[in-house]
Design a protein around this motif. Structure first.
Motif, mmCIF file in Angstrom:
data_model
loop_
_atom_site.group_PDB
_atom_site.id
_atom_site.type_symbol
_atom_site.label_atom_id
_atom_site.label_comp_id
_atom_site.label_asym_id
_atom_site.label_seq_id
_atom_site.Cartn_x
_atom_site.Cartn_y
_atom_site.Cartn_z
ATOM 1 N N ALA A 116 0.832 -1.211 0.000
ATOM 2 C CA ALA A 116 0.000 0.000 0.000
ATOM 3 C C ALA A 116 0.866 1.262 0.000
ATOM 4 O O ALA A 116 0.514 2.263 -0.607
ATOM 5 N N GLU A 117 2.019 1.175 0.684
ATOM 6 C CA GLU A 117 2.860 2.372 0.836
ATOM 7 C C GLU A 117 3.967 2.435 -0.212
ATOM 8 O O GLU A 117 4.786 3.349 -0.195
ATOM 9 N N ASP A 118 4.007 1.423 -1.062
ATOM 10 C CA ASP A 118 5.030 1.362 -2.101
ATOM 11 C C ASP A 118 6.449 1.350 -1.513
ATOM 12 O O ASP A 118 7.322 2.125 -1.895
ATOM 13 N N LEU A 119 6.653 0.510 -0.528
ATOM 14 C CA LEU A 119 7.964 0.378 0.113
ATOM 15 C C LEU A 119 8.540 -1.005 -0.193
ATOM 16 O O LEU A 119 7.820 -1.927 -0.566
ATOM 17 N N TRP A 120 9.808 -1.143 0.039
ATOM 18 C CA TRP A 120 10.521 -2.414 -0.162
ATOM 19 C C TRP A 120 10.363 -3.248 1.109
ATOM 20 O O TRP A 120 10.494 -2.722 2.219
#
Ligand SMILES: Cc1ncc(COP(=O)(O)O)c(C=O)c1O
Length: 477
Positions: free
Chosen positions: A253-257
């Motif tokens: 959802a947060e576009d993190l790795w």
């Protein structure tokens, strides 16, 4: 023989080699008859081992005598069936012989041109691990010296993929149970300590997805750049597995790795019990898993998988004139281009040979035993008065504490602080302590498949006896 060419005669090589093989066979065949080893002080070892650089050579058998007498006995046997401290490393004989071959032939595993079959074997074994973890076939990886280097490698891929290597204002998140190699990895990659948020873990020592979401929102509101979440698949302290599916939902959802540190726990995917505990591993963008921990390999072999091979390759790409011949065809993999090391030993050989000789089935059974021995210890402590389980057996780790009736908190802490060194000094077993919620607890990690039910029972009994000797109600602690 030509000593200036550092040569031994065939006979000398054979007799020395056979003696070393015999030593190793004794070590493996009679492991439980030996002690768990020693850890003498510096002064004693200075006396034994300090000498000037020898100008002349010595008979190799005399040097081996010294290794047998002064060196090996003064180390801990981390593969001993009663070594339950830290992360034991119960290696196996096939892995040991594979290492001898890899160094004997001195296979260069950095480039295809110098080690084609070594690279192919590494591709195959990495692919076996990828399949076990459920990662897609876009994933790639490599073997490293250990988990610390695997974490650096995975986080370097994250830095490249999400931040284009610009660390300014970037923030990573993990729980307060995360291994310190992650802090070090980020430091080496140019992040300052305040760019890693170590969030308080929940009551089961796991990263809380809600606390994570809140921390990300707070950082975004302050104009910072969240880029990566580091989740645990088996913490070193308690074996806790962070809620991987929920954390992966957050990172999606947060576009993190999502980097998963499964250095200790991820190898357990080889068995059914491990797979059940590690749901969500397949959602990692990068994953550390160490064969020298729970896949029974001699040091050093860690491993890292990256979901999208391009991120790994691009994070480490380099060109040098003297390596132009080494570039090769597109499908010929140069593992030096996937990580930090150019010169690399043939680490994959030992895991490849182990998995071929024993098959997944037997390796899985060996891992399953670790789960069971920890559960056996938990049952035994729960049955005995005066003991409390602090965290239940999970992923082969149990934490517990001696709590004599009527003892104050200070007395309990002092007693538990004393028990681990006491049992190790006595020589029954090697157990270590750790700290949970600011209080000392004993920690038991019986992942050696040669550990028997009796080893566990006798260790529990020895700790109970020692607790009695070391605690007298009302005595100053
Ligand atoms: C969870 C975890 N991550 C990373 C590491 C570091 O691995 P290594 O000691 O192989 O560098 C360890 C070591 O115990 C570990 O338990």
């Amino acid at each position: 023989m030509d000593r200036d060419a550092l040569q031994l005669s065939r006979e000398e090589m054979r007799s020395l080699g056979y003696r070393i093989v015999d030593l190793l066979v004794d070590h493996f065949a009679d492991g439980e008859r030996h002690s768990t080893g020693r850890s003498p002080g510096r002064e004693e070892l200075e006396d034994q081992l300090r000498e000037a650089l020898p100008e002349d050579g010595t008979d190799p058998h005399a040097v081996l005598d010294q290794v047998e007498q002064d060196v090996l006995p003064n180390t801990m046997r981390v593969d001993h069936p009663r070594f339950f401290g830290f992360v034991p490393s119960p290696n196996n004989f096939i892995g040991v012989l594979a290492d001898a071959l890899a160094s004997g032939f001195n296979v260069f595993s950095g480039t295809w041109i110098s080690g084609a079959a070594a690279a192919q074997v590494e591709l195959v074994v990495i692919d076996w691990l990828r399949e076990l973890c459920g990662l897609p076939d876009t994933a790639a990886g490599l073997f490293t010296s250990g988990g610390s280097m695997a974490n650096v490698t995975g986080l370097a891929a994250a830095r490249y993929a999400v931040l284009d290597d610009d660390t300014d204002g970037a923030v990573a998140y993990c729980s307060d149970q995360t291994h310190t190699s992650v802090d070090r990895a980020l430091r080496l990659l140019g992040f300052s300590p305040d760019q890693l948020r170590r969030l308080p873990s929940d009551d089961q020592f796991r990263l809380d997805p809600t606390a994570l979401t809140d921390a990300i929102a707070a950082d975004r509101a302050e104009g910072r750049r969240p880029f990566c979440v580091i989740a645990n698949a088996g913490t070193t302290n308690t074996g806790a597995v962070d809620p991987l599916p929920a954390l992966a939902d957050v990172t999606d959802a947060e576009d993190l790795w999502l980097h998963v540190d499964g250095a200790y726990g991820a190898p357990a995917v080889v068995c059914e019990r491990g797979r059940e505990r590690l749901t969500g591993l397949d959602r990692a963008d990068s994953l550390t898993m160490d064969p020298h921990k729970w896949l029974f390999q001699p040091f050093e072999i860690g491993g890292v998988l990256v979901r999208d091979e391009r991120h790994l390759r691009r994070a480490f790409r380099m060109g040098a004139e003297y390596l132009e011949d080494a570039v090769g065809e597109d499908d010929e993999v140069n593992f030096s281009g996937y990580g930090i090391q150019l010169t690399r030993s043939f680490r994959a050989l030992k895991l490849w040979m182990t998995l071929k000789v024993f098959g997944r089935k037997h390796v899985a059974e060996a891992v399953r035993r670790g789960f069971e021995r920890a559960e056996q210890a938990e049952r035994l402590f729960r049955e005995r008065p005066g003991w409390a389980v602090v965290t239940p057996a999970q992923m082969g780790i149990l934490t517990f504490r001696c709590v004599p009736e009527g003892a104050t908190e200070a007395e309990v802490d002092a007693l538990n602080g004393r028990l681990a060194p006491a049992i190790s000094e006595e020589g029954t077993a090697f157990v270590t302590k750790t700290t949970l919620d600011d209080r000392p607890v004993l920690r038991f990690c019986p992942i050696n498949p040669r550990t028997t039910a009796d080893d566990v029972r006798e260790t529990v009994q020895a700790l109970t006896d020692l607790a009695r000797d070391h605690y007298s109600p009302g005595a100053p602690s």
